[in-house]
Design an enzyme around this catalytic site. Structure first.
Site, PDB file in Angstrom:
ATOM      1  N   HIS A  79      -7.225   8.730   5.957  1.00 56.28           N
ATOM      2  CA  HIS A  79      -6.872   8.659   7.373  1.00 56.28           C
ATOM      3  C   HIS A  79      -7.873   9.549   8.099  1.00 56.28           C
ATOM      4  O   HIS A  79      -8.451  10.469   7.505  1.00 56.28           O
ATOM      5  CB  HIS A  79      -5.467   9.202   7.617  1.00 56.28           C
ATOM      6  CG  HIS A  79      -4.374   8.379   6.993  1.00 56.28           C
ATOM      7  ND1 HIS A  79      -3.110   8.326   7.507  1.00 56.28           N
ATOM      8  CD2 HIS A  79      -4.358   7.567   5.896  1.00 56.28           C
ATOM      9  CE1 HIS A  79      -2.351   7.533   6.771  1.00 56.28           C
ATOM     10  NE2 HIS A  79      -3.091   7.059   5.773  1.00 56.28           N
ATOM     11  N   PHE A  88      12.054  14.520  10.821  1.00 58.67           N
ATOM     12  CA  PHE A  88      10.834  13.706  11.025  1.00 58.67           C
ATOM     13  C   PHE A  88      11.064  12.691  12.144  1.00 58.67           C
ATOM     14  O   PHE A  88      10.224  12.464  12.984  1.00 58.67           O
ATOM     15  CB  PHE A  88      10.515  12.879   9.785  1.00 58.67           C
ATOM     16  CG  PHE A  88       9.825  13.618   8.674  1.00 58.67           C
ATOM     17  CD1 PHE A  88       9.451  14.942   8.816  1.00 58.67           C
ATOM     18  CD2 PHE A  88       9.536  12.963   7.486  1.00 58.67           C
ATOM     19  CE1 PHE A  88       8.816  15.606   7.782  1.00 58.67           C
ATOM     20  CE2 PHE A  88       8.899  13.624   6.450  1.00 58.67           C
ATOM     21  CZ  PHE A  88       8.546  14.941   6.590  1.00 58.67           C
ATOM     22  N   GLU A 113       1.112   5.493   0.821  1.00 61.59           N
ATOM     23  CA  GLU A 113       0.488   6.623   1.528  1.00 61.59           C
ATOM     24  C   GLU A 113       0.832   7.956   0.857  1.00 61.59           C
ATOM     25  O   GLU A 113       1.977   8.180   0.480  1.00 61.59           O
ATOM     26  CB  GLU A 113       0.979   6.613   2.982  1.00 61.59           C
ATOM     27  CG  GLU A 113       0.349   7.694   3.832  1.00 61.59           C
ATOM     28  CD  GLU A 113       0.719   7.529   5.300  1.00 61.59           C
ATOM     29  OE1 GLU A 113       0.564   6.413   5.854  1.00 61.59           O
ATOM     30  OE2 GLU A 113       1.169   8.532   5.885  1.00 61.59           O
ATOM     31  N   ASP A 134      -1.966  14.449  16.279  1.00 67.80           N
ATOM     32  CA  ASP A 134      -1.216  15.329  17.187  1.00 67.80           C
ATOM     33  C   ASP A 134      -1.680  16.747  16.932  1.00 67.80           C
ATOM     34  O   ASP A 134      -1.684  17.194  15.785  1.00 67.80           O
ATOM     35  CB  ASP A 134       0.288  15.269  16.866  1.00 67.80           C
ATOM     36  CG  ASP A 134       0.870  13.908  17.182  1.00 67.80           C
ATOM     37  OD1 ASP A 134       0.721  13.453  18.322  1.00 67.80           O
ATOM     38  OD2 ASP A 134       1.466  13.308  16.264  1.00 67.80           O
ATOM     39  N   HIS A 139       3.867  -1.011   3.666  1.00 67.47           N
ATOM     40  CA  HIS A 139       3.115   0.237   3.466  1.00 67.47           C
ATOM     41  C   HIS A 139       4.149   1.345   3.278  1.00 67.47           C
ATOM     42  O   HIS A 139       4.920   1.637   4.177  1.00 67.47           O
ATOM     43  CB  HIS A 139       2.246   0.510   4.705  1.00 67.47           C
ATOM     44  CG  HIS A 139       1.475   1.799   4.637  1.00 67.47           C
ATOM     45  ND1 HIS A 139       0.257   1.909   4.003  1.00 67.47           N
ATOM     46  CD2 HIS A 139       1.745   3.030   5.135  1.00 67.47           C
ATOM     47  CE1 HIS A 139      -0.204   3.146   4.128  1.00 67.47           C
ATOM     48  NE2 HIS A 139       0.679   3.853   4.803  1.00 67.47           N
ATOM     49  N   SER A 197       0.866  -1.175   0.000  1.00 70.24           N
ATOM     50  CA  SER A 197       0.000   0.000   0.000  1.00 70.24           C
ATOM     51  C   SER A 197       0.904   1.227   0.000  1.00 70.24           C
ATOM     52  O   SER A 197       2.079   1.138   0.374  1.00 70.24           O
ATOM     53  CB  SER A 197      -0.944  -0.019   1.207  1.00 70.24           C
ATOM     54  OG  SER A 197      -0.242  -0.302   2.393  1.00 70.24           O
TER      55      SER A 197
HETATM   56  P1  FAD Z   1      -2.997   6.308  20.203  1.00 70.81           P
HETATM   57  O1  FAD Z   1      -3.096   4.879  19.828  1.00 70.81           O
HETATM   58  O2  FAD Z   1      -4.172   6.941  20.861  1.00 70.81           O
HETATM   59  O3  FAD Z   1      -1.717   6.456  21.138  1.00 70.81           O
HETATM   60  C1  FAD Z   1      -1.210   7.756  21.454  1.00 70.81           C
HETATM   61  C2  FAD Z   1      -0.392   7.676  22.737  1.00 70.81           C
HETATM   62  O4  FAD Z   1      -1.261   7.456  23.849  1.00 70.81           O
HETATM   63  C3  FAD Z   1       0.618   6.519  22.770  1.00 70.81           C
HETATM   64  O5  FAD Z   1       1.733   6.966  23.487  1.00 70.81           O
HETATM   65  C4  FAD Z   1      -0.109   5.415  23.546  1.00 70.81           C
HETATM   66  O6  FAD Z   1       0.799   4.551  24.184  1.00 70.81           O
HETATM   67  C5  FAD Z   1      -0.905   6.248  24.546  1.00 70.81           C
HETATM   68  N1  FAD Z   1      -2.175   5.642  24.932  1.00 70.81           N
HETATM   69  C6  FAD Z   1      -3.102   5.066  24.142  1.00 70.81           C
HETATM   70  N2  FAD Z   1      -4.174   4.678  24.874  1.00 70.81           N
HETATM   71  C7  FAD Z   1      -3.926   5.025  26.151  1.00 70.81           C
HETATM   72  C8  FAD Z   1      -4.658   4.931  27.379  1.00 70.81           C
HETATM   73  N3  FAD Z   1      -5.883   4.391  27.418  1.00 70.81           N
HETATM   74  N4  FAD Z   1      -4.078   5.415  28.504  1.00 70.81           N
HETATM   75  C9  FAD Z   1      -2.831   5.986  28.474  1.00 70.81           C
HETATM   76  N5  FAD Z   1      -2.104   6.118  27.340  1.00 70.81           N
HETATM   77  C10 FAD Z   1      -2.647   5.651  26.191  1.00 70.81           C
HETATM   78  N6  FAD Z   1      -1.136  11.775  12.185  1.00 70.81           N
HETATM   79  C11 FAD Z   1      -2.003  12.645  11.642  1.00 70.81           C
HETATM   80  O7  FAD Z   1      -2.249  13.726  12.203  1.00 70.81           O
HETATM   81  N7  FAD Z   1      -2.604  12.375  10.425  1.00 70.81           N
HETATM   82  C12 FAD Z   1      -2.397  11.228   9.753  1.00 70.81           C
HETATM   83  O8  FAD Z   1      -2.951  11.024   8.680  1.00 70.81           O
HETATM   84  C13 FAD Z   1      -1.501  10.271  10.329  1.00 70.81           C
HETATM   85  N8  FAD Z   1      -1.277   9.070   9.725  1.00 70.81           N
HETATM   86  C14 FAD Z   1      -0.489   8.142  10.346  1.00 70.81           C
HETATM   87  C15 FAD Z   1      -0.345   6.880   9.756  1.00 70.81           C
HETATM   88  C16 FAD Z   1       0.440   5.901  10.359  1.00 70.81           C
HETATM   89  C17 FAD Z   1       0.556   4.538   9.713  1.00 70.81           C
HETATM   90  C18 FAD Z   1       1.130   6.196  11.567  1.00 70.81           C
HETATM   91  C19 FAD Z   1       2.028   5.165  12.202  1.00 70.81           C
HETATM   92  C20 FAD Z   1       0.992   7.439  12.164  1.00 70.81           C
HETATM   93  C21 FAD Z   1       0.177   8.430  11.568  1.00 70.81           C
HETATM   94  N9  FAD Z   1      -0.024   9.671  12.152  1.00 70.81           N
HETATM   95  C22 FAD Z   1      -0.881  10.591  11.571  1.00 70.81           C
HETATM   96  C23 FAD Z   1       0.673  10.043  13.391  1.00 70.81           C
HETATM   97  C24 FAD Z   1      -0.180   9.742  14.648  1.00 70.81           C
HETATM   98  O9  FAD Z   1      -1.332  10.541  14.651  1.00 70.81           O
HETATM   99  C25 FAD Z   1       0.699  10.073  15.857  1.00 70.81           C
HETATM  100  O10 FAD Z   1       1.732   9.116  15.975  1.00 70.81           O
HETATM  101  C26 FAD Z   1      -0.053  10.226  17.172  1.00 70.81           C
HETATM  102  O11 FAD Z   1       0.849  10.827  18.112  1.00 70.81           O
HETATM  103  C27 FAD Z   1      -0.542   8.928  17.794  1.00 70.81           C
HETATM  104  O12 FAD Z   1      -1.574   8.417  17.090  1.00 70.81           O
HETATM  105  P2  FAD Z   1      -2.156   6.951  17.453  1.00 70.81           P
HETATM  106  O13 FAD Z   1      -3.317   6.750  16.592  1.00 70.81           O
HETATM  107  O14 FAD Z   1      -1.082   5.949  17.450  1.00 70.81           O
HETATM  108  O15 FAD Z   1      -2.634   7.245  18.963  1.00 70.81           O
END
Ligand code: FAD
Length: 296
Positions: free
Chosen positions: A85, A224, A26, A117, A274, A24
Protein backbone atom coordinates in the site's frame (compact mmCIF):
# COMPACT_ATOMS: atom_id res chain seq x y z
CA UNK A 1 -5.38 8.24 -18.10
CA UNK A 2 -7.69 5.26 -17.80
CA UNK A 3 -6.47 2.08 -16.11
CA UNK A 4 -5.77 -1.04 -18.15
CA UNK A 5 -8.75 -2.88 -16.70
CA UNK A 6 -10.93 0.20 -17.11
CA UNK A 7 -13.79 -1.57 -18.88
CA UNK A 8 -13.69 -4.72 -16.82
CA UNK A 9 -16.70 -4.04 -14.55
CA UNK A 10 -17.30 -6.60 -11.83
CA UNK A 11 -15.99 -9.41 -13.96
CA UNK A 12 -15.08 -12.74 -12.37
CA UNK A 13 -17.08 -15.83 -11.67
CA UNK A 14 -20.72 -16.24 -12.61
CA UNK A 15 -22.82 -14.76 -9.81
CA UNK A 16 -22.98 -17.21 -6.93
CA UNK A 17 -19.95 -19.24 -7.99
CA UNK A 18 -16.69 -19.24 -6.04
CA UNK A 19 -14.73 -21.24 -8.59
CA UNK A 20 -13.12 -18.27 -10.35
CA UNK A 21 -13.41 -15.81 -7.48
CA UNK A 22 -10.25 -13.75 -6.90
CA UNK A 23 -9.33 -13.57 -3.25
CA UNK A 24 -6.66 -11.37 -1.73
CA UNK A 25 -5.39 -11.01 1.82
CA UNK A 26 -4.17 -7.89 3.58
CA UNK A 27 -1.40 -7.81 6.18
CA UNK A 28 0.30 -5.13 8.22
CA UNK A 29 4.10 -4.97 8.26
CA UNK A 30 5.50 -6.90 11.24
CA UNK A 31 7.64 -5.06 13.79
CA UNK A 32 9.86 -7.89 15.07
CA UNK A 33 11.72 -10.93 13.76
CA UNK A 34 9.10 -13.07 15.47
CA UNK A 35 6.36 -11.15 13.63
CA UNK A 36 8.18 -11.71 10.33
CA UNK A 37 8.24 -15.47 11.00
CA UNK A 38 4.56 -15.46 11.96
CA UNK A 39 3.64 -13.59 8.79
CA UNK A 40 5.53 -16.13 6.70
CA UNK A 41 3.50 -18.94 8.29
CA UNK A 42 0.24 -17.01 7.82
CA UNK A 43 1.00 -16.43 4.13
CA UNK A 44 2.01 -20.08 3.66
CA UNK A 45 -1.27 -21.20 5.25
CA UNK A 46 -3.34 -18.87 3.04
CA UNK A 47 -1.48 -19.78 -0.15
CA UNK A 48 -3.74 -22.80 -0.72
CA UNK A 49 -6.58 -20.33 -1.40
CA UNK A 50 -4.64 -19.36 -4.54
CA UNK A 51 -4.71 -15.65 -3.70
CA UNK A 52 -4.65 -13.13 -6.49
CA UNK A 53 -2.26 -11.17 -4.26
CA UNK A 54 -1.27 -10.40 -0.68
CA UNK A 55 -1.04 -6.74 0.25
CA UNK A 56 0.88 -4.99 3.02
CA UNK A 57 -0.32 -1.74 4.59
CA UNK A 58 1.68 1.47 4.77
CA UNK A 59 1.81 3.55 7.96
CA UNK A 60 0.66 7.15 7.99
CA UNK A 61 3.30 9.59 6.84
CA UNK A 62 5.64 6.80 5.66
CA UNK A 63 6.18 5.47 9.21
CA UNK A 64 6.40 1.85 7.98
CA UNK A 65 8.04 2.54 4.61
CA UNK A 66 10.98 0.15 5.03
CA UNK A 67 8.99 -2.53 6.86
CA UNK A 68 6.24 -2.46 4.23
CA UNK A 69 8.78 -2.99 1.46
CA UNK A 70 10.60 -5.64 3.53
CA UNK A 71 7.39 -7.61 4.06
CA UNK A 72 6.39 -7.36 0.38
CA UNK A 73 9.82 -8.53 -0.80
CA UNK A 74 9.75 -11.37 1.73
CA UNK A 75 6.39 -12.53 0.36
CA UNK A 76 7.59 -12.24 -3.25
CA UNK A 77 10.74 -14.21 -2.40
CA UNK A 78 8.53 -16.97 -0.97
CA UNK A 79 6.76 -17.11 -4.34
CA UNK A 80 3.62 -15.12 -3.45
CA UNK A 81 2.26 -12.23 -5.54
CA UNK A 82 2.42 -9.20 -3.23
CA UNK A 83 1.63 -5.50 -3.32
CA UNK A 84 2.54 -2.61 -1.02
CA UNK A 85 0.00 0.00 0.00
CA UNK A 86 1.17 3.57 -0.45
CA UNK A 87 -0.32 6.68 1.14
CA UNK A 88 0.46 10.20 -0.02
CA UNK A 89 -0.54 12.33 2.94
CA UNK A 90 2.46 14.10 4.48
CA UNK A 91 4.80 13.08 1.64
CA UNK A 92 6.52 15.20 -0.99
CA UNK A 93 6.45 14.48 -4.70
CA UNK A 94 10.21 13.89 -4.63
CA UNK A 95 9.96 11.26 -1.85
CA UNK A 96 7.08 9.50 -3.57
CA UNK A 97 8.86 9.47 -6.94
CA UNK A 98 11.96 7.95 -5.33
CA UNK A 99 9.88 5.29 -3.61
CA UNK A 100 8.09 4.37 -6.84
CA UNK A 101 11.44 4.08 -8.58
CA UNK A 102 12.75 1.73 -5.88
CA UNK A 103 9.61 -0.42 -5.97
CA UNK A 104 9.80 -0.61 -9.73
CA UNK A 105 13.42 -1.74 -9.60
CA UNK A 106 12.43 -4.41 -7.06
CA UNK A 107 9.97 -5.91 -9.54
CA UNK A 108 6.79 -4.78 -7.77
CA UNK A 109 3.84 -4.54 -10.21
CA UNK A 110 0.83 -3.70 -8.04
CA UNK A 111 0.16 -0.85 -5.59
CA UNK A 112 -2.80 -0.06 -3.35
CA UNK A 113 -2.83 3.76 -3.60
CA UNK A 114 -4.37 5.77 -0.75
CA UNK A 115 -4.50 9.19 0.75
CA UNK A 116 -3.96 7.88 4.31
CA UNK A 117 -4.73 9.65 7.57
CA UNK A 118 -2.20 11.70 9.52
CA UNK A 119 -2.10 11.07 13.26
CA UNK A 120 -3.71 13.97 15.15
CA UNK A 121 -1.29 16.80 15.84
CA UNK A 122 0.73 16.19 12.67
CA UNK A 123 1.47 19.14 10.47
CA UNK A 124 2.07 19.31 6.74
CA UNK A 125 -0.33 17.54 4.43
CA UNK A 126 2.30 16.91 1.76
CA UNK A 127 2.28 17.65 -1.96
CA UNK A 128 -0.51 15.30 -3.04
CA UNK A 129 -3.80 16.05 -1.36
CA UNK A 130 -6.12 13.22 -2.39
CA UNK A 131 -5.66 9.64 -3.51
CA UNK A 132 -6.71 10.71 -7.03
CA UNK A 133 -3.65 13.03 -7.07
CA UNK A 134 -1.46 10.08 -6.03
CA UNK A 135 -2.92 7.81 -8.73
CA UNK A 136 -2.29 10.51 -11.37
CA UNK A 137 1.24 10.98 -10.05
CA UNK A 138 1.99 7.23 -10.20
CA UNK A 139 0.78 7.14 -13.82
CA UNK A 140 2.77 10.27 -14.67
CA UNK A 141 5.96 8.78 -13.18
CA UNK A 142 5.64 5.14 -14.18
CA UNK A 143 3.10 4.89 -17.01
CA UNK A 144 1.29 1.57 -17.02
CA UNK A 145 3.95 -0.30 -15.01
CA UNK A 146 1.80 -0.71 -11.88
CA UNK A 147 -1.67 -2.16 -11.50
CA UNK A 148 -3.27 0.42 -9.21
CA UNK A 149 -5.90 -0.49 -6.62
CA UNK A 150 -7.76 2.27 -4.78
CA UNK A 151 -10.08 2.41 -1.77
CA UNK A 152 -13.82 3.08 -1.81
CA UNK A 153 -16.57 3.27 0.77
CA UNK A 154 -20.01 1.64 0.40
CA UNK A 155 -21.04 3.25 3.70
CA UNK A 156 -19.39 6.59 2.75
CA UNK A 157 -15.98 7.85 3.91
CA UNK A 158 -16.34 9.65 7.28
CA UNK A 159 -14.91 12.93 5.92
CA UNK A 160 -16.94 13.00 2.71
CA UNK A 161 -19.23 15.98 2.22
CA UNK A 162 -21.93 13.63 0.88
CA UNK A 163 -22.39 10.13 -0.50
CA UNK A 164 -22.49 11.61 -4.01
CA UNK A 165 -19.22 13.50 -3.48
CA UNK A 166 -17.57 10.34 -2.21
CA UNK A 167 -18.69 8.43 -5.31
CA UNK A 168 -17.28 11.23 -7.45
CA UNK A 169 -14.00 10.91 -5.50
CA UNK A 170 -13.85 7.28 -6.66
CA UNK A 171 -14.63 8.37 -10.19
CA UNK A 172 -11.73 10.84 -10.06
CA UNK A 173 -9.41 8.04 -9.01
CA UNK A 174 -10.55 5.93 -11.96
CA UNK A 175 -10.11 8.86 -14.35
CA UNK A 176 -6.60 9.34 -12.93
CA UNK A 177 -5.75 5.73 -13.82
CA UNK A 178 -6.97 3.31 -11.11
CA UNK A 179 -7.49 -0.27 -12.36
CA UNK A 180 -9.62 -1.67 -9.55
CA UNK A 181 -11.05 -0.78 -6.17
CA UNK A 182 -11.27 -2.44 -2.76
CA UNK A 183 -13.96 -1.35 -0.33
CA UNK A 184 -13.74 -0.47 3.32
CA UNK A 185 -15.28 -3.33 5.28
CA UNK A 186 -18.99 -3.37 6.05
CA UNK A 187 -21.57 -5.83 7.39
CA UNK A 188 -24.51 -4.79 5.26
CA UNK A 189 -24.48 -6.50 1.86
CA UNK A 190 -27.09 -4.08 0.48
CA UNK A 191 -24.72 -1.14 1.08
CA UNK A 192 -22.19 -2.79 -1.26
CA UNK A 193 -24.69 -3.90 -3.90
CA UNK A 194 -26.29 -0.46 -4.05
CA UNK A 195 -22.87 1.23 -4.14
CA UNK A 196 -21.81 -0.90 -7.12
CA UNK A 197 -25.08 -0.05 -8.91
CA UNK A 198 -24.54 3.65 -8.27
CA UNK A 199 -20.91 3.42 -9.39
CA UNK A 200 -22.01 1.78 -12.66
CA UNK A 201 -24.63 4.49 -13.18
CA UNK A 202 -21.91 7.09 -12.65
CA UNK A 203 -19.83 5.45 -15.40
CA UNK A 204 -17.33 3.71 -13.09
CA UNK A 205 -16.45 0.44 -14.79
CA UNK A 206 -13.54 -1.01 -12.80
CA UNK A 207 -13.96 -4.11 -10.59
CA UNK A 208 -15.07 -3.21 -7.06
CA UNK A 209 -13.94 -5.89 -4.63
CA UNK A 210 -15.56 -5.98 -1.18
CA UNK A 211 -13.18 -5.73 1.79
CA UNK A 212 -14.05 -8.38 4.37
CA UNK A 213 -13.29 -8.05 8.08
CA UNK A 214 -13.49 -11.37 9.95
CA UNK A 215 -14.68 -10.81 13.52
CA UNK A 216 -12.09 -11.86 16.09
CA UNK A 217 -12.41 -9.40 18.94
CA UNK A 218 -15.62 -7.46 19.15
CA UNK A 219 -14.47 -4.49 21.26
CA UNK A 220 -11.53 -3.95 18.92
CA UNK A 221 -13.85 -4.17 15.92
CA UNK A 222 -16.22 -1.62 17.50
CA UNK A 223 -13.29 0.80 17.97
CA UNK A 224 -12.06 0.39 14.38
CA UNK A 225 -15.56 0.78 13.03
CA UNK A 226 -16.13 3.99 14.94
CA UNK A 227 -12.96 5.45 13.40
CA UNK A 228 -13.48 4.34 9.80
CA UNK A 229 -17.23 4.83 9.51
CA UNK A 230 -18.18 1.15 9.11
CA UNK A 231 -21.58 0.48 10.62
CA UNK A 232 -22.09 -2.49 12.92
CA UNK A 233 -25.78 -3.42 12.69
CA UNK A 234 -27.65 -3.03 15.98
CA UNK A 235 -28.72 -6.68 16.06
CA UNK A 236 -25.11 -7.83 15.65
CA UNK A 237 -23.80 -5.42 18.28
CA UNK A 238 -26.42 -6.56 20.80
CA UNK A 239 -25.79 -10.26 20.16
CA UNK A 240 -22.03 -9.76 20.47
CA UNK A 241 -22.52 -7.80 23.70
CA UNK A 242 -24.63 -10.67 25.10
CA UNK A 243 -21.66 -12.99 24.53
CA UNK A 244 -19.40 -10.90 26.80
CA UNK A 245 -15.94 -12.51 27.05
CA UNK A 246 -16.97 -15.84 25.56
CA UNK A 247 -14.33 -15.86 22.80
CA UNK A 248 -15.43 -19.18 21.30
CA UNK A 249 -19.05 -18.03 20.88
CA UNK A 250 -17.94 -14.65 19.47
CA UNK A 251 -15.77 -16.51 16.96
CA UNK A 252 -18.63 -18.85 16.00
CA UNK A 253 -21.17 -16.03 15.57
CA UNK A 254 -18.62 -13.90 13.68
CA UNK A 255 -17.83 -16.75 11.30
CA UNK A 256 -21.51 -17.35 10.59
CA UNK A 257 -22.26 -13.67 10.02
CA UNK A 258 -19.24 -12.96 7.82
CA UNK A 259 -19.58 -16.16 5.78
CA UNK A 260 -23.25 -15.36 5.11
CA UNK A 261 -22.25 -11.82 4.10
CA UNK A 262 -19.58 -13.16 1.68
CA UNK A 263 -22.04 -15.65 0.17
CA UNK A 264 -24.53 -12.82 -0.46
CA UNK A 265 -21.87 -10.64 -2.03
CA UNK A 266 -20.70 -13.42 -4.32
CA UNK A 267 -24.30 -14.24 -5.26
CA UNK A 268 -24.75 -10.54 -6.04
CA UNK A 269 -21.82 -10.59 -8.47
CA UNK A 270 -18.81 -9.49 -6.36
CA UNK A 271 -15.71 -10.20 -8.46
CA UNK A 272 -13.56 -11.18 -5.49
CA UNK A 273 -13.08 -10.88 -1.74
CA UNK A 274 -10.28 -8.96 -0.03
CA UNK A 275 -9.72 -10.14 3.56
CA UNK A 276 -8.40 -7.88 6.31
CA UNK A 277 -6.51 -10.65 8.07
CA UNK A 278 -4.80 -8.79 10.95
CA UNK A 279 -1.90 -11.15 10.10
CA UNK A 280 -3.90 -14.20 11.26
CA UNK A 281 -4.85 -16.96 8.84
CA UNK A 282 -7.46 -18.79 10.94
CA UNK A 283 -10.70 -16.85 10.43
CA UNK A 284 -10.11 -15.91 6.77
CA UNK A 285 -9.14 -19.49 6.04
CA UNK A 286 -12.25 -20.89 7.72
CA UNK A 287 -14.49 -18.48 5.81
CA UNK A 288 -12.82 -19.59 2.56
CA UNK A 289 -13.39 -23.22 3.58
CA UNK A 290 -17.06 -22.63 4.14
CA UNK A 291 -17.36 -20.83 0.80
CA UNK A 292 -15.41 -23.55 -1.05
CA UNK A 293 -12.56 -21.23 -2.06
CA UNK A 294 -9.27 -23.07 -2.69
CA UNK A 295 -8.29 -26.16 -0.75
CA UNK A 296 -8.03 -26.58 3.00
P1 FAD B 1 -9.37 9.82 -0.92
O1 FAD B 1 -9.90 9.03 -2.05
O2 FAD B 1 -8.43 10.94 -1.22
O3 FAD B 1 -10.63 10.39 -0.12
C1 FAD B 1 -10.46 10.98 1.17
C2 FAD B 1 -11.63 11.90 1.46
O4 FAD B 1 -11.55 13.06 0.63
C3 FAD B 1 -13.01 11.28 1.17
O5 FAD B 1 -13.90 11.79 2.12
C4 FAD B 1 -13.36 11.80 -0.23
O6 FAD B 1 -14.75 11.85 -0.42
C5 FAD B 1 -12.74 13.19 -0.17
N1 FAD B 1 -12.27 13.67 -1.47
C6 FAD B 1 -11.56 13.00 -2.40
N2 FAD B 1 -11.26 13.81 -3.44
C7 FAD B 1 -11.78 15.02 -3.16
C8 FAD B 1 -11.79 16.29 -3.82
N3 FAD B 1 -11.17 16.47 -5.00
N4 FAD B 1 -12.43 17.32 -3.22
C9 FAD B 1 -13.05 17.16 -2.00
N5 FAD B 1 -13.06 15.99 -1.33
C10 FAD B 1 -12.43 14.93 -1.90
N6 FAD B 1 -4.61 3.91 5.41
C11 FAD B 1 -3.28 3.93 5.62
O7 FAD B 1 -2.76 4.87 6.25
N7 FAD B 1 -2.48 2.90 5.18
C12 FAD B 1 -2.96 1.85 4.48
O8 FAD B 1 -2.22 0.96 4.10
C13 FAD B 1 -4.37 1.82 4.22
N8 FAD B 1 -4.92 0.81 3.48
C14 FAD B 1 -6.25 0.86 3.17
C15 FAD B 1 -6.78 -0.14 2.34
C16 FAD B 1 -8.13 -0.12 1.98
C17 FAD B 1 -8.66 -1.19 1.06
C18 FAD B 1 -8.98 0.89 2.50
C19 FAD B 1 -10.45 0.89 2.17
C20 FAD B 1 -8.47 1.88 3.32
C21 FAD B 1 -7.10 1.89 3.66
N9 FAD B 1 -6.53 2.89 4.45
C22 FAD B 1 -5.17 2.89 4.71
C23 FAD B 1 -7.36 3.95 5.02
C24 FAD B 1 -7.40 5.21 4.12
O9 FAD B 1 -6.12 5.78 4.04
C25 FAD B 1 -8.38 6.19 4.78
O10 FAD B 1 -9.70 5.70 4.65
C26 FAD B 1 -8.27 7.62 4.29
O11 FAD B 1 -9.01 8.44 5.21
C27 FAD B 1 -8.84 7.88 2.91
O12 FAD B 1 -8.05 7.34 1.96
P2 FAD B 1 -8.54 7.33 0.41
O13 FAD B 1 -7.42 6.78 -0.36
O14 FAD B 1 -9.86 6.71 0.29
O15 FAD B 1 -8.64 8.92 0.18
Amino acid sequence: MTGSAGAAENVGSAPGSTSALQVSFEFFPPKSDEGVQRLRSTAAELACRLPHFFSVTYGAGGSTRDRTLGAVLDLIEAGHPAAPHLSCIGASRIETAALLQTWREQGIRRIVALRGDLPSGSVGLGDLRYASDLVGFIREQTGSHFHIEVACYPEVHPQARSARDDLLALKRKVEAGADSAITQYFFNADAYLRFVDEARSAGIRIPIVPGIMPIANFSQLARFSEACGAEIPRWLRLRMQDLGDDAASIRALGLDVVTTLCARLVAGGAPGLHFYTMNQAGLSSEICNRLGIGQA
